[in-house]
Design an enzyme around this catalytic site. Structure first.
Site, PDB file in Angstrom:
ATOM      1  N   ASN A  16      33.236  35.706  48.906  1.00 28.51           N
ATOM      2  CA  ASN A  16      34.509  36.006  49.576  1.00 28.51           C
ATOM      3  C   ASN A  16      34.837  37.497  49.490  1.00 28.51           C
ATOM      4  O   ASN A  16      35.362  38.082  50.439  1.00 28.51           O
ATOM      5  CB  ASN A  16      35.640  35.176  48.970  1.00 28.51           C
ATOM      6  CG  ASN A  16      35.699  33.790  49.573  1.00 28.51           C
ATOM      7  OD1 ASN A  16      36.057  33.638  50.732  1.00 28.51           O
ATOM      8  ND2 ASN A  16      35.307  32.796  48.796  1.00 28.51           N
ATOM      9  N   ARG A  68      45.910  36.518  25.936  1.00 27.99           N
ATOM     10  CA  ARG A  68      45.848  36.625  27.399  1.00 27.99           C
ATOM     11  C   ARG A  68      46.618  37.828  27.923  1.00 27.99           C
ATOM     12  O   ARG A  68      46.226  38.471  28.877  1.00 27.99           O
ATOM     13  CB  ARG A  68      46.447  35.368  28.053  1.00 27.99           C
ATOM     14  CG  ARG A  68      45.486  34.217  28.085  1.00 27.99           C
ATOM     15  CD  ARG A  68      46.084  33.048  28.831  1.00 27.99           C
ATOM     16  NE  ARG A  68      45.163  31.929  28.801  1.00 27.99           N
ATOM     17  CZ  ARG A  68      44.234  31.702  29.722  1.00 27.99           C
ATOM     18  NH1 ARG A  68      44.123  32.487  30.769  1.00 27.99           N
ATOM     19  NH2 ARG A  68      43.422  30.678  29.618  1.00 27.99           N
ATOM     20  N   MET A  93      38.187  33.282  37.975  1.00 27.26           N
ATOM     21  CA  MET A  93      38.351  31.993  37.316  1.00 27.26           C
ATOM     22  C   MET A  93      39.154  32.058  36.013  1.00 27.26           C
ATOM     23  O   MET A  93      38.977  31.234  35.118  1.00 27.26           O
ATOM     24  CB  MET A  93      36.974  31.339  37.098  1.00 27.26           C
ATOM     25  CG  MET A  93      36.169  31.146  38.384  1.00 27.26           C
ATOM     26  SD  MET A  93      37.066  30.347  39.753  1.00 27.26           S
ATOM     27  CE  MET A  93      36.810  28.626  39.327  1.00 27.26           C
ATOM     28  N   ARG A  94      40.053  33.027  35.901  1.00 30.53           N
ATOM     29  CA  ARG A  94      40.982  33.068  34.762  1.00 30.53           C
ATOM     30  C   ARG A  94      42.377  32.731  35.262  1.00 30.53           C
ATOM     31  O   ARG A  94      42.797  33.243  36.311  1.00 30.53           O
ATOM     32  CB  ARG A  94      41.058  34.482  34.148  1.00 30.53           C
ATOM     33  CG  ARG A  94      39.763  35.035  33.660  1.00 30.53           C
ATOM     34  CD  ARG A  94      39.200  34.325  32.480  1.00 30.53           C
ATOM     35  NE  ARG A  94      40.055  34.336  31.303  1.00 30.53           N
ATOM     36  CZ  ARG A  94      39.843  33.553  30.230  1.00 30.53           C
ATOM     37  NH1 ARG A  94      38.853  32.701  30.217  1.00 30.53           N
ATOM     38  NH2 ARG A  94      40.639  33.625  29.184  1.00 30.53           N
ATOM     39  N   LEU A  96      46.180  33.284  35.330  1.00 26.49           N
ATOM     40  CA  LEU A  96      47.016  34.457  35.039  1.00 26.49           C
ATOM     41  C   LEU A  96      48.395  33.988  34.572  1.00 26.49           C
ATOM     42  O   LEU A  96      48.952  33.027  35.111  1.00 26.49           O
ATOM     43  CB  LEU A  96      47.129  35.327  36.293  1.00 26.49           C
ATOM     44  CG  LEU A  96      45.798  35.971  36.716  1.00 26.49           C
ATOM     45  CD1 LEU A  96      45.853  36.460  38.162  1.00 26.49           C
ATOM     46  CD2 LEU A  96      45.419  37.112  35.776  1.00 26.49           C
ATOM     47  N   ASN A 110      45.370  34.433  46.655  1.00 21.60           N
ATOM     48  CA  ASN A 110      44.231  33.670  46.135  1.00 21.60           C
ATOM     49  C   ASN A 110      43.625  32.832  47.257  1.00 21.60           C
ATOM     50  O   ASN A 110      44.315  32.464  48.201  1.00 21.60           O
ATOM     51  CB  ASN A 110      44.703  32.738  45.012  1.00 21.60           C
ATOM     52  CG  ASN A 110      43.558  31.949  44.400  1.00 21.60           C
ATOM     53  OD1 ASN A 110      42.480  32.490  44.128  1.00 21.60           O
ATOM     54  ND2 ASN A 110      43.778  30.664  44.169  1.00 21.60           N
ATOM     55  N   HIS A 112      41.634  29.156  47.678  1.00 18.87           N
ATOM     56  CA  HIS A 112      41.335  27.924  46.952  1.00 18.87           C
ATOM     57  C   HIS A 112      40.531  27.005  47.867  1.00 18.87           C
ATOM     58  O   HIS A 112      40.895  26.823  49.035  1.00 18.87           O
ATOM     59  CB  HIS A 112      42.652  27.249  46.537  1.00 18.87           C
ATOM     60  CG  HIS A 112      42.435  25.978  45.787  1.00 18.87           C
ATOM     61  ND1 HIS A 112      42.044  25.951  44.462  1.00 18.87           N
ATOM     62  CD2 HIS A 112      42.522  24.679  46.176  1.00 18.87           C
ATOM     63  CE1 HIS A 112      41.918  24.689  44.073  1.00 18.87           C
ATOM     64  NE2 HIS A 112      42.190  23.905  45.093  1.00 18.87           N
ATOM     65  N   GLU A 146      53.008  28.736  38.768  1.00 18.96           N
ATOM     66  CA  GLU A 146      52.393  27.399  38.755  1.00 18.96           C
ATOM     67  C   GLU A 146      51.062  27.437  39.502  1.00 18.96           C
ATOM     68  O   GLU A 146      50.999  27.944  40.632  1.00 18.96           O
ATOM     69  CB  GLU A 146      53.347  26.393  39.418  1.00 18.96           C
ATOM     70  CG  GLU A 146      52.900  24.968  39.234  1.00 18.96           C
ATOM     71  CD  GLU A 146      53.710  23.974  40.087  1.00 18.96           C
ATOM     72  OE1 GLU A 146      53.174  22.933  40.443  1.00 18.96           O
ATOM     73  OE2 GLU A 146      54.873  24.296  40.399  1.00 18.96           O
ATOM     74  N   GLU A 177      36.190  29.766  54.486  1.00 18.95           N
ATOM     75  CA  GLU A 177      36.805  30.710  53.528  1.00 18.95           C
ATOM     76  C   GLU A 177      36.556  32.153  53.986  1.00 18.95           C
ATOM     77  O   GLU A 177      37.458  32.991  53.988  1.00 18.95           O
ATOM     78  CB  GLU A 177      36.230  30.520  52.124  1.00 18.95           C
ATOM     79  CG  GLU A 177      36.578  29.198  51.478  1.00 18.95           C
ATOM     80  CD  GLU A 177      36.189  29.152  49.999  1.00 18.95           C
ATOM     81  OE1 GLU A 177      36.359  30.147  49.290  1.00 18.95           O
ATOM     82  OE2 GLU A 177      35.702  28.093  49.565  1.00 18.95           O
TER      83      GLU A 177
HETATM   84  C1  GAR Z   1      35.121  29.991  46.332  1.00 14.82           C
HETATM   85  O1  GAR Z   1      34.797  28.757  46.914  1.00 14.82           O
HETATM   86  C2  GAR Z   1      36.600  30.051  45.979  1.00 14.82           C
HETATM   87  O2  GAR Z   1      37.417  29.385  46.910  1.00 14.82           O
HETATM   88  C3  GAR Z   1      36.629  29.336  44.654  1.00 14.82           C
HETATM   89  O3  GAR Z   1      35.463  29.786  43.991  1.00 14.82           O
HETATM   90  C4  GAR Z   1      34.472  30.127  44.955  1.00 14.82           C
HETATM   91  C5  GAR Z   1      34.038  31.544  44.676  1.00 14.82           C
HETATM   92  O4  GAR Z   1      32.960  31.885  45.472  1.00 14.82           O
HETATM   93  N1  GAR Z   1      37.813  29.640  43.927  1.00 14.82           N
HETATM   94  C6  GAR Z   1      38.392  28.798  43.083  1.00 14.82           C
HETATM   95  O5  GAR Z   1      37.945  27.699  42.834  1.00 14.82           O
HETATM   96  C7  GAR Z   1      39.653  29.326  42.446  1.00 14.82           C
HETATM   97  N2  GAR Z   1      40.278  28.301  41.682  1.00 14.82           N
HETATM   98  P1  GAR Z   1      32.595  33.408  45.728  1.00 14.82           P
HETATM   99  O6  GAR Z   1      32.529  34.074  44.357  1.00 14.82           O
HETATM  100  O7  GAR Z   1      31.271  33.360  46.400  1.00 14.82           O
HETATM  101  O8  GAR Z   1      33.686  33.998  46.591  1.00 14.82           O
END
Ligand code: GAR
Length: 211
Positions: A16, A68, A93-94, A96, A110, A112, A146, A177
């Site tokens: 992304n 944190r 993946m942290r 916040l 973000n 998702h 949240e 995405e």
């Molecule tokens: C993506 O699918 C993104 O939507 C997801 O992780 C992947 C990262 O891929 N994000 C989450 O799950 C956030 N909770 P990338 O590093 O190739 O962009």
């Protein structure tokens, strides 16, 4: 209008992030990617960013133990040093804390991999299959304290097919995405997104959602 200064936060492969970098190469795109920051020094996305000529930084959460906020203060320092105006989380993946999130209200975005508010959290593709969903997709949203609950800026859906595996479905979602994240960043950077009563209006109109 001056281009918005954007930092992209990653933890992994960064596909992304690449989509955002590619979009921002277009001179008419209203945002520029000024930094890619990873919490993990081994994130593959760091090399991909450098290959595109984008400067990178690592703020390794492990050096801060369980603290944190100390991690987030270091992150904040990095972002301020670069004059960051908007942040895009791209596979970051942290979680916040409110300390950080409230400093960036409506400036922290973000993506998702699901049709929020459905399927918050992890393993969304496996859950979409197990739960027999007919449609799945991706959502770009502003971050609020949240998890996965902030105002939706853009959403796109894909069908779940009879012979889908988690990998096939993930790949189909990833394609959308890569399309909607740059679209959402454009809308926010052009000042076309307004949050009213906890929901986004784009050009004054409600966002189309599919959940
Ligand atoms: C993506 O699918 C993104 O939507 C997801 O992780 C992947 C990262 O891929 N994000 C989450 O799950 C956030 N909770 P990338 O590093 O190739 O962009």
């Amino acid at each position: 209008m001056a281009r918005k200064r954007v930092a992209v936060l990653i933890s992994g492969r960064g596909s992304n992030m690449v989509a955002l970098i590619e979009a921002a190469k277009e001179p008419s795109f209203p945002a520029e990617i000024v930094r890619v920051v990873s919490n993990d020094p081994s994130a593959q996305g760091l090399q991909r960013a450098e290959a595109s000529g984008i400067r990178t930084a690592v703020v390794d959460h492990r050096t801060f133990g369980k603290d944190r906020e100390a991690f987030e203060r270091a992150l904040q320092g990095e972002l301020e040093a670069n004059g960051t105006e908007l942040i895009c989380l791209a596979g970051f993946m942290r979680l916040l804390t409110p300390w950080f999130v409230t400093r960036w209200t409506e400036r922290l975005i973000n993506i998702h991999p699901a049709l929020l508010p459905d399927l918050k959290g992890l393993h969304t593709h496996a859950r979409a299959l197990t739960e027999g969903r007919k449609w799945h997709g991706a959502t770009v949203h502003f971050v609020v304290p949240e998890m996965d609950a902030g105002p939706i800026i853009r959403q796109a859906r894909v069908p779940v097919l009879a012979d889908d595996t988690e990998e096939k479905l993930a790949a189909r979602v990833l394609e959308v995405e890569h399309r909607i994240y740059p679209e959402a960043l454009r809308l926010v950077s052009e000042g076309r997104v307004q949050v009213v009563g906890g929901a986004c209006l784009v050009d004054g109109k409600p966002v189309e959602t599919f959940s």
